[in-house]
Design a protein around this motif. Structure first.
Motif, PDB file in Angstrom:
ATOM      1  N   LYS A 161     -48.723   7.241  -5.711  1.00 36.04           N
ATOM      2  CA  LYS A 161     -49.049   6.951  -7.109  1.00 36.04           C
ATOM      3  C   LYS A 161     -48.475   8.054  -7.994  1.00 36.04           C
ATOM      4  O   LYS A 161     -48.206   9.157  -7.541  1.00 36.04           O
ATOM      5  N   ARG A 162     -48.346   7.743  -9.262  1.00 44.57           N
ATOM      6  CA  ARG A 162     -47.807   8.678 -10.242  1.00 44.57           C
ATOM      7  C   ARG A 162     -48.550  10.024 -10.217  1.00 44.57           C
ATOM      8  O   ARG A 162     -47.951  11.101 -10.291  1.00 44.57           O
ATOM      9  N   ILE A 188     -40.160   9.368 -10.273  1.00 52.60           N
ATOM     10  CA  ILE A 188     -40.830   8.272 -10.977  1.00 52.60           C
ATOM     11  C   ILE A 188     -40.298   6.925 -10.487  1.00 52.60           C
ATOM     12  O   ILE A 188     -41.061   5.986 -10.256  1.00 52.60           O
ATOM     13  N   ALA A 189     -38.975   6.850 -10.322  1.00 52.05           N
ATOM     14  CA  ALA A 189     -38.382   5.579  -9.889  1.00 52.05           C
ATOM     15  C   ALA A 189     -38.939   5.150  -8.526  1.00 52.05           C
ATOM     16  O   ALA A 189     -39.233   3.964  -8.317  1.00 52.05           O
ATOM     17  N   GLU A 195     -42.442   3.842  -9.195  1.00 51.90           N
ATOM     18  CA  GLU A 195     -42.501   2.575  -9.939  1.00 51.90           C
ATOM     19  C   GLU A 195     -41.951   1.398  -9.150  1.00 51.90           C
ATOM     20  O   GLU A 195     -42.474   0.296  -9.210  1.00 51.90           O
ATOM     21  N   GLN A 196     -40.881   1.656  -8.387  1.00 52.32           N
ATOM     22  CA  GLN A 196     -40.291   0.554  -7.631  1.00 52.32           C
ATOM     23  C   GLN A 196     -40.979   0.344  -6.284  1.00 52.32           C
ATOM     24  O   GLN A 196     -40.716  -0.636  -5.598  1.00 52.32           O
TER      25      GLN A 196
END
Ligand SMILES: Cc1cc2nc3c(=O)[nH]c(=O)nc-3n(C[C@H](O)[C@H](O)[C@H](O)COP(=O)(O)O)c2cc1C
Ligand code: SF4
Ligand code: FES
Lengths: 167, 425
Positions: B370-371, B412-413, B416-417
């Protein structure tokens, strides 16, 4: 036949006459005996094949050290085998940068050819396959070391040719 | 450029004493025997020769810290544990030109009044060990080691000591512990090795390349040496280029050469592989913070690379190049796994922290994080830094932290992906 679960080595544990001489040379290089421990463990491993409990006890006795100290040191360093290993340890570098230049593909190729995983030994006891951290040859990736020799810029053909020589 | 440190690397059998001497070997020692004992250290200081093992400490200054006129034996320990990923230079000095290293050791012995040198060589480097042992045997036979060397009054021995596989033994105090027959766990400093080193005695610890440069400084003179490099970074040095470039390998370059030239010049790295673009460069082994490809216009030396906005290090001059096909998150994860494996375990932040960092990075790379975990990662690496016995902990913090700082969009990519979009290894 190779027994990966052997609990000790067969036969008497005594340094060969040449190694007796070497032991004396090693000891007098340092102000005190215990400093010779790592070189003596190398010598013991090359004579007996691996550092079995009996071998470690013998080294402890010869250097007048507690057995626990010898075990502690033998356990700290990755080159010392506390279990039986194959006659040839094939160590493939998978560190950065080798990992991005095909290091893992070399591991997979050897693993498939020999039918063993990383850390395992072939049934005939000829080869143990290992992953290594940077072996100081990064410009010539992918590479492996076996019996202290470097094999660099590996291709599947070169790996197969090498494996054929490891008996 | 003229080869100086690597001049003998392509000379056949330069590892034998006779060939080394045919190419000018041992002239510097002779010169030193004719000099005042006290004259060598000022030469080294003037030359701006800096340690080549990673930290760049001035060699002359280090030698000057050794106490003078004591009765206890003093030692030189040569750090030949070459293990910093991306580094492959000391091995070639030992394999191809071992007598130059020995000449440097004997000069140190005479200058500093040492009893002996121990060369602590990485256990895996079998040919290097064999070549050095053969070189030492030749030197005893030629009267260049042992008692009263060449009538100089110097009694001096050199021993080769093999390590047994542990990256941390490259750290100088861990190396000393290991040389004493113990596990390689770094010592708290102070006391520094110059005061309490190996066997409790004053000790100078220097890298192989540092010591091999000493005869060359004497031969060429301090002014010449200082003039080869940039300010306070004297001499030529060996860069090692690896990764996704056309011409990986070792090259001798002037200190302070532009990093862009190292990577792109047809004399050196030769630029990216056909059809690719370079994305990231590590300037001196994996412990050094990574740079982006738009940050290569910087002098490759110990001082310029430290400055903002680079905030990295010249380290071992092991330059690792990555192009756009390489996942930098996976590189960070692989480096973290290395650190976790190699931590000696003495300090809790390092022992535990490297394990967490490795796990979280693996999870991010696989797309399962997770972020919040990306932010948490930065906290963890910042907490390892500055809270440990040896600089290994700082290296973990600085190197892993740099991937997060330089390539946040990549992390982040992945989150997110929910996966890594780069080709598998
Ligand atoms: C984790 C760690 C690993 C190191 N590994 C090496 C090494 O393999 N070789 C080396 O010369 N220095 C290594 N160093 C640097 C040494 O501690 C020391 O600074 C160096 O040997 C001093 O020599 P120099 O001043 O000639 O560079 C390492 C340092 C750390 C913290
Ligand atoms: S920082 Fe890590 S490697 Fe260094 S002493 Fe502490 S635990 Fe050991
Ligand atoms: S990373 Fe493989 S030899 Fe250095």
């Amino acid at each position: 036949m190779f027994n990966p679960n052997a609990t000790d080595i067969d036969g008497p544990i005594l340094f060969s006459p040449e190694n007796e001489k070497e032991l004396a040379t090693l000891i007098q290089r340092y102000p005190y005996k215990r400093a010779a421990l790592i070189p003596v463990l190398h010598m013991a491993q090359s004579q007996f094949g691996w550092l079995s409990p009996g071998v470690m006890a013998y080294v402890a006795q010869r250097l007048e050290l507690p057995e626990g100290k010898v075990l502690q040191v033998a356990s700290f360093y990755t080159m010392f085998d506390k279990k039986p290993a194959g006659r040839h340890k094939v160590e493939v570098c998978t560190s950065v940068p080798c990992c991005m230049m095909g290091g893992f593909a070399v591991v997979r190729h050897i693993s498939e050819r020999l039918g063993i995983g990383v850390g395992e030994t072939t049934a005939d006891g000829s080869v143990t396959l290992l992953e290594a951290e940077c072996l100081a040859g990064c410009g010539y990736a992918p590479l492996l070391q076996v019996n202290g020799e470097f094999h660099e810029n590996l291709t599947p053909e070169r790996i197969d040719a090498l494996l054929a020589t490891l008996r | 450029m003229e080869r100086v440190i690597t001049a003998n690397w392509h000379v056949e059998k330069a590892y034998t004493l006779s060939v080394y001497q045919q190419h000018g070997g041992f002239k510097s020692l002779k010169k030193v025997f004719g000099m005042e004992r006290g004259a060598v250290v000022p030469e080294l200081i003037k030359s701006n020769l800096r340690g080549r093992g990673g930290a760049g400490f001035p060699v002359g200054a280090k030698w000057s810290f050794l106490p003078k006129g004591t009765d206890v034996p003093k030692y030189l320990v040569v750090n030949a544990d070459e293990g910093e990923p991306g580094t492959f230079k000391d091995r070639f000095i030992m394999e191809r030109d071992p007598h130059r290293l020995m000449e440097g050791c004997i000069i140190a012995g005479f200058t500093l009044g040492l009893k002996a040198a121990y060369i602590y060589v990485r256990g895996e480097l079998v040919l290097a060990t064999r070549r050095m042992e053969a070189a030492i045997a030749e030197l005893y036979a030629a009267g260049l080691l042992g008692k009263n060397i060449q009538g100089s009054g110097l009694d001096f021995d050199i021993y080769v000591h093999r390590g047994a596989g542990a990256y941390i033994c490259g750290e100088e105090t861990a190396l000393i512990e290991s040389l004493e027959g113990k596990t390689g766990q770094p010592r708290l400093k102070p006391p520094y090795p110059a005061v309490v080193g190996v066997f409790g005695c004053p000790t100078v610890v220097n890298n192989v390349e540092s010591i091999a440069c000493v005869p060359l400084v004497i031969e060429r003179g301090a002014e010449w040496w200082a003039a080869q490099g940039s300010e306070k970074n004297g001499g030529p040095k060996i860069v090692q280029i690896s990764g996704t470039v056309k011409r990986p390998g070792t090259y001798e370059v002037p200190n302070g050469i532009s990093l862009r030239d190292v990577v792109f010049s047809d004399l050196y790295g030769g630029g990216p592989l056909d059809g690719r673009t370079i994305r990231a460069v590590i300037p001196g082994g994996t412990s050094c913070p990574v740079l982006r490809a738009d940050q290569l216009d910087v002098k490759h030396d110990f001082d310029a690379l430290k400055e903002k906005p680079f905030e990295t290090m010249a380290g071992t001059s092991g330059v690792i190049v990555m192009d756009e096909t390489v996942c930098v998150v996976r590189i960070a994860a692989r480096i973290a796994r290395f650190y976790h494996h190699e931590s000696c375990g003495q300090c809790t932040p390092c022992r535990e922290g490297t394990g967490w960092v490795s796990k979280i990075l693996d999870r991010i790379e696989a797309g399962g994080a997770k972020r919040a975990e990306v932010d948490q990662l930065l906290d963890i690496v910042n907490n390892i830094r500055g809270n440990t016995i040896c600089p290994f902990g700082d290296a973990v913090g600085m190197s892993i932290g740099a991937y997060l700082r330089q390539f946040p969009e990549e992390f982040i990519a992945h989150v997110e992906q929910g996966r890594c979009t780069y080709p598998a290894w």
